[in-house]
Design an enzyme around this catalytic site. Structure first.
Site, PDB file in Angstrom:
ATOM      1  N   ARG A 186      18.633  -5.834  13.539  1.00 22.11           N
ATOM      2  CA  ARG A 186      18.793  -5.755  14.983  1.00 22.11           C
ATOM      3  C   ARG A 186      18.105  -6.959  15.618  1.00 22.11           C
ATOM      4  NH1 ARG A 186      19.282  -2.181  19.046  1.00 22.11           N
ATOM      5  NH2 ARG A 186      18.189  -2.860  20.896  1.00 22.11           N
TER       6      ARG A 186
ATOM      7  N   ASP B 237       0.805  -1.230   0.000  1.00 24.82           N
ATOM      8  CA  ASP B 237       0.000   0.000   0.000  1.00 24.82           C
ATOM      9  C   ASP B 237       0.835   1.276   0.000  1.00 24.82           C
ATOM     10  OD1 ASP B 237       0.703  -0.933   2.582  1.00 24.82           O
ATOM     11  OD2 ASP B 237      -0.847   0.286   3.539  1.00 24.82           O
TER      12      ASP B 237
ATOM     13  N   HIS C 157       7.707   8.530   4.504  1.00 28.89           N
ATOM     14  CA  HIS C 157       6.438   9.286   4.566  1.00 28.89           C
ATOM     15  C   HIS C 157       6.611  10.737   4.126  1.00 28.89           C
ATOM     16  CE1 HIS C 157       4.092   6.314   7.370  1.00 28.89           C
ATOM     17  NE2 HIS C 157       4.861   5.696   6.479  1.00 28.89           N
TER      18      HIS C 157
ATOM     19  N   GLU D  72      -0.547  -2.257   5.139  1.00 32.62           N
ATOM     20  CA  GLU D  72       0.396  -2.199   6.261  1.00 32.62           C
ATOM     21  C   GLU D  72       0.309  -0.853   6.972  1.00 32.62           C
ATOM     22  OE1 GLU D  72       3.619  -1.071   8.622  1.00 32.62           O
ATOM     23  OE2 GLU D  72       3.320  -0.187   6.649  1.00 32.62           O
TER      24      GLU D  72
HETATM   25 ZN    ZN Z   1       4.971   3.686   6.225  1.00 29.84          ZN
HETATM   26 ZN    ZN Z   2       6.252   1.194   5.195  1.00 29.97          ZN
END
Ligand code: ZN
Ligand code: ZN
Length: 425
Positions: free
Chosen positions: A188, A81, A392, A148
């Site tokens: 990690r 997405d 983002h 997600e």
């Molecule tokens: Zn994201």
């Molecule tokens: Zn993402």
């Protein structure tokens, strides 16, 4: 030749075509649970490669299964997405797409979190596994997950009978692009990404004329008191050795300066790295919200409703060490880094938790190394300084796409190769 090298052999010949595919996906992003075009493209490619393909899993999810003799089963996952973000004018294949979100409001859409790169790398790995069946043994599940970004897609697939409908798997592997030099990998062991809880708080007052506050209960004042008091959770209730974030990202109430409204709304986002800290923060939010409303004499208790939530992402320690060792062997020590805990969140861990098997998640870089003057170990400094784009952001478009896809595809194949032999090692 190692099994990892055998699985990746010839990949460089596919990279130009994979980069084309990536640019097409980038230009056609789709919001959570709307990934119809992406899912159709994924299903067609997996079918052509010889996978057994099931579409429509948990909404728009796609699962491809490739059975190739005895041996363990490995789940490889990519999310599909995009986000409601308008893309900066950086590349010729930038998104001009718009779509209506769950609230019905139409806005721009962009792959601002790089899930287009995840889809492309997993399709590249699927092609390699199908073409190089003589070099491995076992079963591969290629999982293309919707939604997600709203923390709902992994659970939607699992709720749709995922564990019963598809072969059981011994390990779940996934990856995410990050703001870092392309070619570099970051992992990690243990707790890797934060649990996230988003809440909608509706505060109820009694509306009336702005000139006669004595005849009202002002929800704007209650909301303001809540916002301030919430700041004391992290500063006064959480130990210095623990970590939490409480953000009020939205506040809405009223429409006119001389009208006291009847209600106000707050949207909260909470990040924690520990189940006990999470419980304490959530309890404190509820206590403060209710107490501030009571203190103001609100006619009704506030409503607190979840918007979404992400579980803590925990990398199985031993399995992560195996994956990191394989990366280091294949790509060299200078390309593989141990990273700190990240305050972002991910629902990938649901695939490991639900099946009771270890899961490993890692990050790969996707940008020009010149953007990170402090070196590949500290890419977050450039993001914090605003000189490199973070996930983002409207500028989050990988710059070295061929190299990035090559390494991301190799990483999936290299990690999967640890398991894909008749004796499982
Ligand atoms: Zn994201
Ligand atoms: Zn993402």
């Amino acid at each position: 030749m190692t099994r990892a090298a055998a699985l990746s052999a010839g990949l460089s010949d596919r990279i130009a075509e994979l980069a084309e595919l990536y640019r097409d996906l980038h230009e056609h992003p789709e919001l959570s649970f709307q990934e119809q075009r992406t899912a159709a493209l994924v299903a067609a490619r997996l079918t052509a490669a010889g996978f057994e393909v099931t579409a429509g899993v948990g909404g728009t999810g796609v699962v491809g299964v490739l059975r190739n003799g005895a041996g363990p089963s490995v789940l490889l996952r990519a999310d599909m997405d995009a986000l409601p973000v308008g893309e900066a004018d950086r590349v010729p294949y930038r998104s001009r797409a718009t779509a209506a979100g769950p609230d019905g409001i139409v806005g721009p859409v962009m792959h601002a979190c790089g899930h287009d790169a995840h889809v492309t790398a997993l399709l590249g790995a699927a092609d390699q596994l199908a073409a190089r069946r003589d070099h491995w043994s076992g079963t591969v599940l290629a999982v293309f997950q919707p939604a997600e970004e709203i923390g709902a897609g992994a659970r939607a697939m699992l709720d749709d009978g995922f564990l019963d409908r598809f072969p059981r798997y011994d390990v779940a592997l996934g990856q995410h692009i990050t703001s870092a030099p392309s070619g570099h990998l970051y992992a990690r062991p243990g707790v890797f990404m934060a649990a996230a809880d988003s809440l909608r708080v509706t505060v109820f007052g009694r509306g009336g004329h702005g000139s006669m506050p004595q005849a009202t209960v002002d929800p704007i004042v209650i909301a303001a008191a809540i916002v301030l008091r919430l700041q004391t959770i992290v500063s006064r209730e959480i130990a210095a050795t623990d970590v939490a974030v409480v953000t009020v990202g939205a506040i809405r109430g009223g429409s006119k300066e001389n009208v006291i409204p009847a209600e106000a709304e707050l949207k909260l986002n909470i990040r924690t790295f520990d189940a006990d800290v999470r419980r304490r923060v959530l309890a404190a939010v509820e206590r403060i919200v209710k107490a501030e409303a009571a203190a103001a004499g609100a006619p009704r208790e506030p409503e607190i409703a979840p918007i979404n939530d992400f579980p803590l992402l925990v990398n199985d320690e031993d399995t992560t060490r195996k994956v990191v060792a394989a990366f280091t062997e294949s790509f060299g020590e200078d390309q593989v880094h141990e990273t700190g805990r990240k305050p972002g969140s991910e629902d990938f861990g649901c695939f490991g938790t639900a099946a009771g098997v270890p899961s490993v998640f890692w990050n790969f870089g996707g940008f020009d190394p010149a953007l990170y003057p402090e070196g590949p170990d500290l890419p977050q400094r450039a993001v914090a300084a605003g000189t490199a784009p973070g996930n983002h952001s409207p500028e989050f478009v990988p710059t070295e796409i061929e190299q990035t896809l090559q390494r991301a595809t190799e990483a999936l194949l290299t990690a999967a190769a640890i398991w894909l032999s008749p004796d499982g090692g």
